[in-house]
Design a protein around this motif. Structure first.
Motif, PDB file in Angstrom:
ATOM      1  N   TYR A   3      -1.035   6.740  -8.312  1.00 17.02           N
ATOM      2  CA  TYR A   3      -1.187   8.177  -8.205  1.00 17.02           C
ATOM      3  C   TYR A   3      -0.577   8.701  -6.913  1.00 17.02           C
ATOM      4  O   TYR A   3      -0.051   9.818  -6.862  1.00 17.02           O
ATOM      5  N   MET A   4      -0.634   7.923  -5.856  1.00 10.73           N
ATOM      6  CA  MET A   4       0.005   8.326  -4.609  1.00 10.73           C
ATOM      7  C   MET A   4       1.519   8.353  -4.792  1.00 10.73           C
ATOM      8  O   MET A   4       2.206   9.243  -4.272  1.00 10.73           O
ATOM      9  N   VAL A   5       2.033   7.403  -5.553  1.00 14.72           N
ATOM     10  CA  VAL A   5       3.471   7.374  -5.815  1.00 14.72           C
ATOM     11  C   VAL A   5       3.876   8.615  -6.612  1.00 14.72           C
ATOM     12  O   VAL A   5       4.892   9.250  -6.325  1.00 14.72           O
ATOM     13  N   ALA A   6       3.073   8.977  -7.611  1.00 14.52           N
ATOM     14  CA  ALA A   6       3.379  10.166  -8.407  1.00 14.52           C
ATOM     15  C   ALA A   6       3.362  11.423  -7.540  1.00 14.52           C
ATOM     16  O   ALA A   6       4.216  12.304  -7.683  1.00 14.52           O
ATOM     17  N   LEU A 230      -8.220  14.875 -18.919  1.00 15.36           N
ATOM     18  CA  LEU A 230      -7.946  15.818 -17.836  1.00 15.36           C
ATOM     19  C   LEU A 230      -7.740  15.086 -16.514  1.00 15.36           C
ATOM     20  O   LEU A 230      -6.807  15.387 -15.759  1.00 15.36           O
ATOM     21  N   GLU A 231      -8.590  14.110 -16.241  1.00 18.07           N
ATOM     22  CA  GLU A 231      -8.459  13.353 -15.000  1.00 18.07           C
ATOM     23  C   GLU A 231      -7.171  12.555 -14.985  1.00 18.07           C
ATOM     24  O   GLU A 231      -6.485  12.472 -13.954  1.00 18.07           O
ATOM     25  N   ALA A 232      -6.809  11.955 -16.122  1.00 16.48           N
ATOM     26  CA  ALA A 232      -5.592  11.150 -16.181  1.00 16.48           C
ATOM     27  C   ALA A 232      -4.339  11.998 -16.025  1.00 16.48           C
ATOM     28  O   ALA A 232      -3.361  11.586 -15.392  1.00 16.48           O
ATOM     29  N   MET A 233      -4.353  13.217 -16.591  1.00 19.80           N
ATOM     30  CA  MET A 233      -3.159  14.067 -16.571  1.00 19.80           C
ATOM     31  C   MET A 233      -3.004  14.856 -15.283  1.00 19.80           C
ATOM     32  O   MET A 233      -1.884  15.097 -14.828  1.00 19.80           O
ATOM     33  N   MET A 234      -4.110  15.295 -14.697  1.00 16.71           N
ATOM     34  CA  MET A 234      -4.041  16.284 -13.623  1.00 16.71           C
ATOM     35  C   MET A 234      -4.332  15.746 -12.224  1.00 16.71           C
ATOM     36  O   MET A 234      -3.949  16.372 -11.241  1.00 16.71           O
ATOM     37  N   VAL A 235      -5.030  14.644 -12.112  1.00 22.20           N
ATOM     38  CA  VAL A 235      -5.470  14.181 -10.796  1.00 22.20           C
ATOM     39  C   VAL A 235      -4.517  13.130 -10.233  1.00 22.20           C
ATOM     40  O   VAL A 235      -4.139  12.179 -10.918  1.00 22.20           O
ATOM     41  N   GLN A 236      -4.137  13.345  -8.980  1.00 20.62           N
ATOM     42  CA  GLN A 236      -3.326  12.381  -8.240  1.00 20.62           C
ATOM     43  C   GLN A 236      -3.938  12.195  -6.856  1.00 20.62           C
ATOM     44  O   GLN A 236      -4.875  12.909  -6.486  1.00 20.62           O
ATOM     45  N   ARG A 237      -3.402  11.261  -6.118  1.00 20.25           N
ATOM     46  CA  ARG A 237      -3.880  11.047  -4.748  1.00 20.25           C
ATOM     47  C   ARG A 237      -2.816  11.503  -3.758  1.00 20.25           C
ATOM     48  O   ARG A 237      -1.628  11.255  -3.956  1.00 20.25           O
ATOM     49  N   TYR A 242       0.763  13.517   4.409  1.00 17.31           N
ATOM     50  CA  TYR A 242      -0.246  14.469   4.844  1.00 17.31           C
ATOM     51  C   TYR A 242      -1.510  13.787   5.366  1.00 17.31           C
ATOM     52  O   TYR A 242      -1.770  12.617   5.070  1.00 17.31           O
ATOM     53  N   ALA A 243      -2.307  14.554   6.103  1.00 17.44           N
ATOM     54  CA  ALA A 243      -3.523  14.008   6.727  1.00 17.44           C
ATOM     55  C   ALA A 243      -4.552  13.559   5.699  1.00 17.44           C
ATOM     56  O   ALA A 243      -5.370  12.689   5.968  1.00 17.44           O
ATOM     57  N   GLY A 244      -4.503  14.142   4.510  1.00 14.98           N
ATOM     58  CA  GLY A 244      -5.463  13.783   3.474  1.00 14.98           C
ATOM     59  C   GLY A 244      -5.023  12.618   2.617  1.00 14.98           C
ATOM     60  O   GLY A 244      -5.482  12.496   1.473  1.00 14.98           O
ATOM     61  N   VAL A 245      -4.171  11.753   3.142  1.00 15.02           N
ATOM     62  CA  VAL A 245      -3.628  10.630   2.376  1.00 15.02           C
ATOM     63  C   VAL A 245      -4.743   9.867   1.663  1.00 15.02           C
ATOM     64  O   VAL A 245      -5.761   9.511   2.255  1.00 15.02           O
ATOM     65  N   GLY A 246      -4.552   9.670   0.365  1.00 13.66           N
ATOM     66  CA  GLY A 246      -5.527   8.943  -0.441  1.00 13.66           C
ATOM     67  C   GLY A 246      -6.575   9.822  -1.105  1.00 13.66           C
ATOM     68  O   GLY A 246      -7.273   9.356  -2.013  1.00 13.66           O
ATOM     69  N   ARG A 247      -6.687  11.086  -0.694  1.00 19.35           N
ATOM     70  CA  ARG A 247      -7.702  11.962  -1.296  1.00 19.35           C
ATOM     71  C   ARG A 247      -7.283  12.341  -2.713  1.00 19.35           C
ATOM     72  O   ARG A 247      -6.154  12.786  -2.939  1.00 19.35           O
ATOM     73  N   PRO A 248      -8.190  12.203  -3.716  1.00 17.87           N
ATOM     74  CA  PRO A 248      -7.855  12.648  -5.076  1.00 17.87           C
ATOM     75  C   PRO A 248      -7.832  14.170  -5.163  1.00 17.87           C
ATOM     76  O   PRO A 248      -8.772  14.838  -4.719  1.00 17.87           O
ATOM     77  N   VAL A 249      -6.754  14.717  -5.718  1.00 21.38           N
ATOM     78  CA  VAL A 249      -6.573  16.154  -5.781  1.00 21.38           C
ATOM     79  C   VAL A 249      -5.933  16.550  -7.107  1.00 21.38           C
ATOM     80  O   VAL A 249      -5.350  15.728  -7.820  1.00 21.38           O
ATOM     81  N   LEU A 254       1.646  20.684  -9.296  1.00 22.62           N
ATOM     82  CA  LEU A 254       1.314  20.543 -10.709  1.00 22.62           C
ATOM     83  C   LEU A 254       0.695  21.840 -11.231  1.00 22.62           C
ATOM     84  O   LEU A 254       0.974  22.272 -12.357  1.00 22.62           O
ATOM     85  N   GLN A 255      -0.141  22.458 -10.398  1.00 25.76           N
ATOM     86  CA  GLN A 255      -0.716  23.751 -10.779  1.00 25.76           C
ATOM     87  C   GLN A 255       0.381  24.801 -10.949  1.00 25.76           C
ATOM     88  O   GLN A 255       0.363  25.594 -11.891  1.00 25.76           O
TER      89      GLN A 255
END
Length: 427
Positions: A3-6, A230-237, A242-249, A254-255
């Protein structure tokens, strides 16, 4: 990790388009090419200018741009002060230097739905004339370290509780669009636990309190997919930049693709027209196109927990609409609101939160007398117009201020004098 790569791939694509635009503009603008005029070079430079600006704005937080305030021929400086600072958002105040404090103390609850609070710039300007204006300034999730923890609909509600408590009991809350149901819940939370901290009035503008009252393409989206999809399609890390590296967002880029896809033909034509104007030297830095798209393209990442819990709890399960919303395991009973006047505002042509979704809040306020409830449906107004367009300026704003005055100065909890409505220039 994938997800970080995406996330980084989307940022790389944005960065590449910005670079291509800048390169095209620079290459086509070399003085030597002017020796042999070629319309293709002018169009290439225009395309580059519009492209670079558009993709650069996607990661730039817009400025409020409210610097001065003019009253009776005297200019006052406007200073934006942070009243309460928290990891996911601040409470800010537009302090006008040298002006006596206005009796109307208004908290604008901005949406956390992809755009920055600056989307309410024109709303703030219109209220500064007669009010002390405070705004919830939400932060971009990509800039918040993972160590700050999660942020879901319950955390959002508790943030609003803190902000309203900080404002004091003689304040007036205006919630615009997405935060309407959670602002209603926050008011009920205070009514039951800290009644002395309640605001004087609550105005809900175009919010999905009951999304099933009159479903739209936007509010019905959550029913067409499962939470797993929804989680699979919309959520990435958040990626490494950025300072929030690794945070799921739920990523802003995408929005933005979703926003544009709703009116792709109109947006495409707008950019073609702007390129034409730039090529003909008819565009300016602050023309109508740039003013709109500088704000529209500036998107922020949304905490994944907030996005997913909003869809599941407010849209799928309709917890606020059914009055079963809980915070930290305890139910928030909207019927406990007994002394806060509540008003709903809707646009007759709103295709995001259609009429019926917001007025549902009044039925939930079972403990509130009818004379403390009000509603208004603005004829011919769409979603944006009811809080920032002509409908807001000409019709809705005066109605809201009158509602504030009738339930502020005349109520038992306050003895302040009714304030006049001014027409003053704000720059």
């Amino acid at each position: 990790m994938r997800y970080m790569v995406a996330y980084d791939m989307m940022e790389a694509a944005r960065n590449t388009n910005q670079w291509m635009g800048a390169s095209a503009q620079a290459l086509a603008s070399y003085p030597i090419f002017s020796m042999i005029p070629n319309p293709a070079l002018s169009w290439m430079a225009a395309w580059g200018e519009v492209t670079e600006r558009s993709f650069e704005r996607m990661i730039t937080k817009p400025d409020w741009g409210i610097r001065t305030f003019t009253e009776r021929g005297r200019d006052h400086l406007v200073k934006i002060e942070t009243v309460l600072e928290k990891p996911f958002g601040n409470l800010i105040h537009f302090n006008i230097s040298g002006r006596a404090e206005r009796p109307r103390k208004v908290l604008l609850v901005a949406p956390m739905s992809g755009h920055y609070a600056t989307l309410l710039r024109s709303t703030v300007k219109s209220l500064l004339v007669d009010c002390e204006v405070y705004v919830t300034d939400w932060h971009n999730a990509r800039d918040i370290p993972v160590s700050a923890g999660k942020f879901d609909v319950e955390d959002y509600t508790l943030y609003l509780v803190d902000f309203i408590r900080e404002m004091g009991p003689d304040s007036h809350v205006i919630a615009i669009c997405q935060p309407a149901p959670l602002t209603l819940a926050a008011t009920a939370y205070l009514a039951e636990r800290e009644p002395e901290a309640q605001p004087r009035t609550l105005t809900l503008i175009g919010g999905p309190v009951d999304p099933d009252a009159t479903p739209t393409e936007v509010t019905d989206f959550g029913r067409r997919v499962t939470m797993g999809q929804l989680e699979a399609m919309m959520v990435q890390r958040v990626g490494f930049k950025y300072a929030g590296v690794g945070r799921p967002v739920y990523p802003g880029l995408l929005q933005l693709s979703s926003f544009i896809s709703m009116n792709v033909d109109r947006h495409s034509q707008a950019f073609v027209d702007q390129i034409t104007r730039v090529a003909r030297h008819e565009a300016s830095d602050h023309d109508a196109h740039n003013r709109f798209y500088d704000e529209y393209l500036a998107v922020m990442d949304m905490p994944a927990e907030f996005y997913l819990s909003t869809v599941e709890r407010l849209f799928k399960n309709r917890e606020v609409a059914r009055n079963v919303f809980t915070v930290n395991g305890e139910q928030v009973d909207i019927g406990q609101i007994t002394s806060v006047a509540v008003k709903s505002v809707e646009g007759a042509n709103d295709d995001i939160s259609a009429p019926g979704q917001c007025i549902a809040a009044l039925d939930l306020c079972t403990g509130l007398p009818d004379n403390m409830k009000a509603s208004h449906v603005e004829p011919g107004a769409g979603h944006y117009g009811i809080f920032a367009g002509r409908s807001w300026r000409d019709n809705i704003r005066p109605l809201v201020l009158d509602f504030i005055d009738r339930n502020g100065s005349g109520s038992p909890r306050s003895a302040s004098r009714k304030a006049p409505v001014h027409k003053i220039a704000v720059a």
